[in-house]
Design an enzyme around this catalytic site. Sequence first.
Site, PDB file in Angstrom:
ATOM      1  N   GLY A  21       0.844  -1.198   0.000  1.00 39.13           N
ATOM      2  CA  GLY A  21       0.000   0.000   0.000  1.00 39.13           C
ATOM      3  C   GLY A  21       0.873   1.239   0.000  1.00 39.13           C
ATOM      4  N   ASP A  80       5.965  -4.969   5.810  1.00 39.09           N
ATOM      5  CA  ASP A  80       6.444  -6.315   6.140  1.00 39.09           C
ATOM      6  C   ASP A  80       6.417  -7.275   4.948  1.00 39.09           C
ATOM      7  OD1 ASP A  80       3.710  -6.224   6.191  1.00 39.09           O
ATOM      8  OD2 ASP A  80       3.479  -7.468   7.990  1.00 39.09           O
ATOM      9  N   THR A  93       5.046   2.223   6.065  1.00 41.58           N
ATOM     10  CA  THR A  93       3.662   1.776   6.191  1.00 41.58           C
ATOM     11  C   THR A  93       2.906   2.716   7.100  1.00 41.58           C
ATOM     12  OG1 THR A  93       2.115   0.141   7.066  1.00 41.58           O
ATOM     13  CG2 THR A  93       4.331   0.008   7.930  1.00 41.58           C
ATOM     14  N   ILE A  94       1.734   3.101   6.646  1.00 44.22           N
ATOM     15  CA  ILE A  94       0.898   3.942   7.523  1.00 44.22           C
ATOM     16  C   ILE A  94       0.528   3.144   8.772  1.00 44.22           C
ATOM     17  CG2 ILE A  94      -0.024   5.372   5.642  1.00 44.22           C
ATOM     18  CD1 ILE A  94      -2.712   3.794   6.016  1.00 44.22           C
ATOM     19  N   ASP A 129       3.593  -0.876  11.762  1.00 47.08           N
ATOM     20  CA  ASP A 129       3.655  -2.143  12.486  1.00 47.08           C
ATOM     21  C   ASP A 129       4.927  -2.956  12.240  1.00 47.08           C
ATOM     22  OD1 ASP A 129       3.110  -2.778   9.889  1.00 47.08           O
ATOM     23  OD2 ASP A 129       1.377  -4.050  10.283  1.00 47.08           O
TER      24      ASP A 129
HETATM   25  O1  F6P Z   1      -1.056  -1.680   4.887  1.00 45.59           O
HETATM   26  C1  F6P Z   1      -1.615  -0.452   4.638  1.00 45.59           C
HETATM   27  C2  F6P Z   1      -3.101  -0.557   4.442  1.00 45.59           C
HETATM   28  O2  F6P Z   1      -3.592   0.734   4.151  1.00 45.59           O
HETATM   29  C3  F6P Z   1      -3.865  -1.166   5.618  1.00 45.59           C
HETATM   30  O3  F6P Z   1      -4.068  -0.254   6.649  1.00 45.59           O
HETATM   31  C4  F6P Z   1      -5.120  -1.633   4.936  1.00 45.59           C
HETATM   32  O4  F6P Z   1      -5.739  -2.684   5.622  1.00 45.59           O
HETATM   33  C5  F6P Z   1      -4.617  -2.095   3.606  1.00 45.59           C
HETATM   34  O5  F6P Z   1      -3.414  -1.398   3.362  1.00 45.59           O
HETATM   35  C6  F6P Z   1      -5.555  -1.849   2.463  1.00 45.59           C
HETATM   36  O6  F6P Z   1      -4.951  -2.289   1.300  1.00 45.59           O
HETATM   37  P1  F6P Z   1      -5.561  -2.127  -0.146  1.00 45.59           P
HETATM   38  O7  F6P Z   1      -5.507  -0.679  -0.487  1.00 45.59           O
HETATM   39  O8  F6P Z   1      -4.667  -2.943  -1.014  1.00 45.59           O
HETATM   40  O9  F6P Z   1      -6.957  -2.636  -0.079  1.00 45.59           O
END
Ligand code: F6P
Length: 349
Positions: free
Chosen positions: A14, A110, A133-134, A137
């Site tokens: 993401g 990760d 990562t927002i 974690d």
């Molecule tokens: O890992 C970052 C994140 O924004 C999470 O907080 C969220 O669950 C996920 O990505 C959403 O991912 P996508 O945009 O691929 O649906």
Amino acid sequence: MAEVRRVGMLTGGGDAPGLNGVIRAVTVKCIEDYGYEVVGIKRGWKGLLAPEEDSVQKLTVDDVRYILDEGGTVLLSSRTNPYKKEGDAEKVVKNMQEFGIDALVAIGGDDTLGVASRLHKDFGVQVVGCPKTIDNDLSGTDTCFGYDTAVSIATEALDRIRTTARSHERILVVEIMGRHAGWITYGAGLAGAANVTLIPEVEPDLDAIADLFKKRAERGERWGVVAVSEGVTIGEEYITQTAERDEFGHVRLGGIAETLANELKERTGIDTRHVVLGHLQRGGTPTAYDRILSTRYGIRAAEAVKNGEWGKMVALRGSDIVTVSLEEATGETRTVPEDLYDVLKTFFG
Ligand code: F6P
């Protein structure tokens, strides 16, 4: 150590505000100070696994000069996992060689850095990681860039929601991203003074939450704001949007705010609505903090390439930028500790 002439860089997973800050810093430092050639790899690991015509492109200082304040990633992103199908990791290594990429800077969370760690371990790929990562974690670092921006956006959302919740005498439940770690919700719930904040690390007690809002109503406040993390569960199961999983096996979370709003409405009799912040939290310009942190990470990542610190990730420890092992950083999800959540609980009500 194989001599480094060409450095590749990719962004995976993401997107997060600050990615362009790292890209800018790595590019400028590698070219101006070390005389390396830098190439951007488009769409994360996909750019090396199944290259298209535009997948590997030379980056110049002029290309990156003005991108520090831009959200997203100029290198594009994907959730491609070269360890999902047998033989794909070998293809990535082979393509790296074909593109003449001697060293790689992988910017990701990760999943992306887990792949980087394995490529280093399995094939000796000369890779340095950078924690994005927002969700905040990743282990091994005090914070990831992107988090500060996401928390700021979610905090502003809570501030705005509060005024309308109060005016209409409603409870508003706000769903915040973060998958299985409650960092964004914790930070926004605290800074945005939510009446209740719920994170995946702690199981919610619906009766207690309903009682809290009933008590507020008794003293004349028939309204309230709940900050809830998308990964909060009621019972065993995560609430998801589809049955599909991404290449790393993650479900697409979403829906807990609506479920919780219905429960609270039924239990309190107060009009209760929900809002899902979703990708608003990931988009747009980074905060000054994330611009500074991403720049410091990028500079240190370039230094790590120069030093041959392969299999390492740049990390913030206190006020220093250091390097830690990628394996350590991706081994475990860093969640919100109980004592921090206890601080927040003091303000419930
Ligand atoms: O890992 C970052 C994140 O924004 C999470 O907080 C969220 O669950 C996920 O990505 C959403 O991912 P996508 O945009 O691929 O649906």
